[in-house]
Scaffold this active site. Structure first.
Site: not given
Ligand code: CP
Ligand code: NVA
Length: 303
Positions: A261, A101, A128, A289, A222, A131
């Site tokens: 998400c 990440r 993502h 997930r 989101d 997701q």
């Molecule tokens: N939806 C998602 O990726 O959640 P987190 O940021 O908690 O991993």
């Molecule tokens: N769009 C959000 C998704 C979190 C899972 C972010 O990048 O923070």
């Protein structure tokens, strides 16, 4: 040759369908997959916070007989200590896969080029994919099919939007992306999804009008502020509030279900009452997930 999962943009419709089917099969028959990652180790590098992704990868890998090592870059001890290419090449000496990440998609590309093992995008600034796979698994289980459905994403055009667009187009799911002016999805990704959709029968609409989401089977939203975006909420709230996904919007569009998400911000991008309602698929998405990611790792590691 090793395969990475950085985005779905280079996948074929058939390959994504197979991955979705594998995720469903693995969810339904966990005992048959209890050892597919036996003896395998996954290094998980997180530059940003996570609840769902971190825990679902860790527990999911464990359920497949494998082992995950979590590397916390947020503490600052790893961030900036060495170049991304060197970090990835070192991790690949021991790990069978790298989950990452990161802030910048470019970091993932560097990881993928330097590591001799598969690299999985666990969220970056542009995509993502894990997701999106969980979300289409959720729609598949809920509606019995994905092809021909219409998903309307309402809110900020972001990383989640982009992966929903690409994966949805591959699976033949019509997409309506409704954003405030100035917050549209990346035009290049919308164009790519449109091209894919021409082959799979999925229509792609980018709009600022909620009325264009009428007839959608499900709405998706989101956060209005993604991780790393330090715009004060007060400066965007006025602009985004008309795009709040709430009971009225569900009624106006006729959508049966709502997805998010998470993490969700109650009574900002979605009402708390809608999260808690029978129309909410949020916890099924969270559950999925793990099943989606388990399928990704099983596929990439050839297990
Ligand atoms: N939806 C998602 O990726 O959640 P987190 O940021 O908690 O991993
Ligand atoms: N769009 C959000 C998704 C979190 C899972 C972010 O990048 O923070």
């Amino acid at each position: 040759m090793k395969q990475d999962l950085l985005t779905f943009s280079d996948w074929t419709p058939d390959a994504l369908h197979s991955l979705l089917e594998l995720a469903l099969t693995m969810k339904q028959s966990p005992a048959a997959y209890a050892n597919v990652l036996a003896g395998k180790s996954v290094a998980a590098v997180f530059e940003k916070p996570s609840l769902r992704t971190r825990v679902s990868f860790d527990i999911g890998i464990n359920k497949l007989g494998g082992h995950m090592v979590y590397l916390d870059c947020q503490a600052g001890k790893l961030a900036g200590r060495e170049d991304a290419v060197d970090m990835a090449a070192n991790l690949a000496c021991w790990a069978d896969a790298i989950v990452a990440r990161v802030f910048s998609h470019q970091t993932l590309e560097q990881f993928a080029s330097a590591a001799k093992v598969p690299v999985v995008n666990a969220l970056c600034d542009k995509y993502h994919p894990c997701q999106a796979l969980a979300d289409y698994l959720t729609l598949y289980e809920t509606f019995g099919q994905v092809k021909g459905l219409t998903l309307a994403y309402v809110g900020d055009g972001n990383n989640v939007t982009h992966s929903l667009l690409l994966a949805g187009a591959l699976l033949g799911c019509n997409q309506v992306v409704v954003t405030p002016p100035g917050h549209e999805a990346d035009p290049a990704i919308v164009a790519k999804a449109t091209t894919i959709g021409q082959a799979t029968g999925a229509s792609i609409v980018q709009t600022t009008q909620i009325s264009d989401a009428a007839g959608a089977d499900a709405l998706y939203t989101d956060t209005w502020l993604s991780m790393g975006d330090d715009t004060p909420l007060t400066t965007i709230k006025e602009k985004f509030m008309p795009y709040q996904v709430n009971e009225d919007m569900m009624a106006i569009t006729g959508a049966k279900y709502v997805l998010h998400c998470q993490p969700a911000h109650r009574d900002l991008e979605i009402t708390g009452s809608l999260i808690d309602s029978s129309k909410s698929l949020l916890m099924l998405e969270a559950e999925n997930r793990m099943h989606g990611q388990n399928a990704i790792l099983t596929h990439l590691l050839g297990a």
